[in-house]
Scaffold this motif. Structure first.
Motif, short mmCIF file in Angstrom:
data_model
loop_
_atom_site.label_atom_id
_atom_site.label_comp_id
_atom_site.label_asym_id
_atom_site.label_seq_id
_atom_site.Cartn_x
_atom_site.Cartn_y
_atom_site.Cartn_z
N ARG A 85 0.84 -1.21 0.00
CA ARG A 85 0.00 0.00 0.00
C ARG A 85 0.87 1.26 0.00
O ARG A 85 0.60 2.20 -0.73
CB ARG A 85 -0.94 0.01 1.21
CG ARG A 85 -1.96 -1.11 1.24
CD ARG A 85 -3.03 -0.93 0.24
NE ARG A 85 -3.77 0.27 0.57
CZ ARG A 85 -4.92 0.59 0.08
NH1 ARG A 85 -5.50 -0.19 -0.80
NH2 ARG A 85 -5.52 1.70 0.41
N GLY A 88 2.14 2.26 -3.32
CA GLY A 88 1.17 2.71 -4.31
C GLY A 88 0.35 1.62 -4.97
O GLY A 88 -0.36 1.90 -5.94
N LEU A 89 0.43 0.40 -4.47
CA LEU A 89 -0.37 -0.68 -5.06
C LEU A 89 -1.79 -0.63 -4.51
O LEU A 89 -1.99 -0.40 -3.32
CB LEU A 89 0.24 -2.04 -4.76
CG LEU A 89 1.56 -2.31 -5.45
CD1 LEU A 89 2.17 -3.59 -4.92
CD2 LEU A 89 1.36 -2.42 -6.94
N GLU A 90 -2.74 -0.88 -5.38
CA GLU A 90 -4.12 -0.94 -4.95
C GLU A 90 -4.51 -2.40 -4.77
O GLU A 90 -4.25 -3.23 -5.64
CB GLU A 90 -5.03 -0.26 -5.96
CG GLU A 90 -4.72 1.22 -6.05
CD GLU A 90 -5.87 2.00 -6.64
OE1 GLU A 90 -7.01 1.51 -6.63
OE2 GLU A 90 -5.59 3.11 -7.10
N THR A 91 -5.12 -2.68 -3.64
CA THR A 91 -5.58 -4.03 -3.36
C THR A 91 -7.09 -4.03 -3.28
O THR A 91 -7.71 -3.00 -3.05
CB THR A 91 -4.99 -4.55 -2.02
OG1 THR A 91 -5.48 -3.73 -0.97
CG2 THR A 91 -3.47 -4.51 -2.05
N SER A 92 -7.68 -5.20 -3.48
CA SER A 92 -9.13 -5.29 -3.44
C SER A 92 -9.65 -5.27 -2.01
O SER A 92 -10.82 -4.99 -1.79
CB SER A 92 -9.59 -6.56 -4.14
OG SER A 92 -9.06 -7.69 -3.48
N SER A 94 -8.22 -5.58 2.51
CA SER A 94 -7.12 -5.72 3.46
C SER A 94 -7.01 -7.19 3.85
O SER A 94 -7.90 -7.98 3.56
CB SER A 94 -7.38 -4.84 4.68
OG SER A 94 -8.59 -5.22 5.31
N LEU A 107 -4.45 -8.52 -5.06
CA LEU A 107 -4.07 -7.39 -5.89
C LEU A 107 -3.86 -7.90 -7.31
O LEU A 107 -3.77 -9.10 -7.53
CB LEU A 107 -2.84 -6.66 -5.37
CG LEU A 107 -1.50 -7.38 -5.27
CD1 LEU A 107 -0.76 -7.39 -6.59
CD2 LEU A 107 -0.64 -6.69 -4.24
#
Length: 114
Positions: A85, A88-92, A94, A107
């Motif tokens: 995070r 800068g990575l976007e995950t669906s 937590s 991700l």
């Protein structure tokens, strides 16, 4: 049928079709913390990255993220999630405890693979 030998599998190398081998390997290095294992060809027609004991291979082709995905088990999933995070990575979601006794999050990489 012969008796099955005692097989000690020490690794598996998933090999994925990607739009650009070099770009994908660099993304895994810069965004996920993998190290480059090798490139073959110039421009690369095959390449691999590794993280701990996990190695992923890439070759040029049409990505097919609906049919392939990768699952990595790490020691501290919460710390890994926070680093992703912060990078800068976007995950669906937590990290979540699942009924199948795993704690996981999801991700997508630059080719759409989970």
């Amino acid at each position: 049928m012969p008796e099955t030998p005692d097989i000690d599998c020490v690794a598996i190398f998933p090999t994925l079709p990607v739009r650009d081998v070099r770009e994908t390997a660099e993304w895994y290095q810069n965004r996920l913390g993998f190290a480059l294992r090798f490139y073959y060809g110039d421009p690369p027609t095959h390449g691999a990255v590794e993280l701990g004991q996990a190695t992923v291979h890439f070759y040029p082709g049409d990505p097919n993220p609906d049919r392939h995905w990768l699952y990595f088990q790490v020691e501290d999933i919460d710390e890994t999630y926070e680093w992703f995070r912060d990078n800068g990575l976007e995950t669906s979601d937590s990290p979540t405890d699942q009924p199948w006794q795993m704690r996981e999050f999801n991700l997508r990489d630059l080719n759409g693979y989970h």
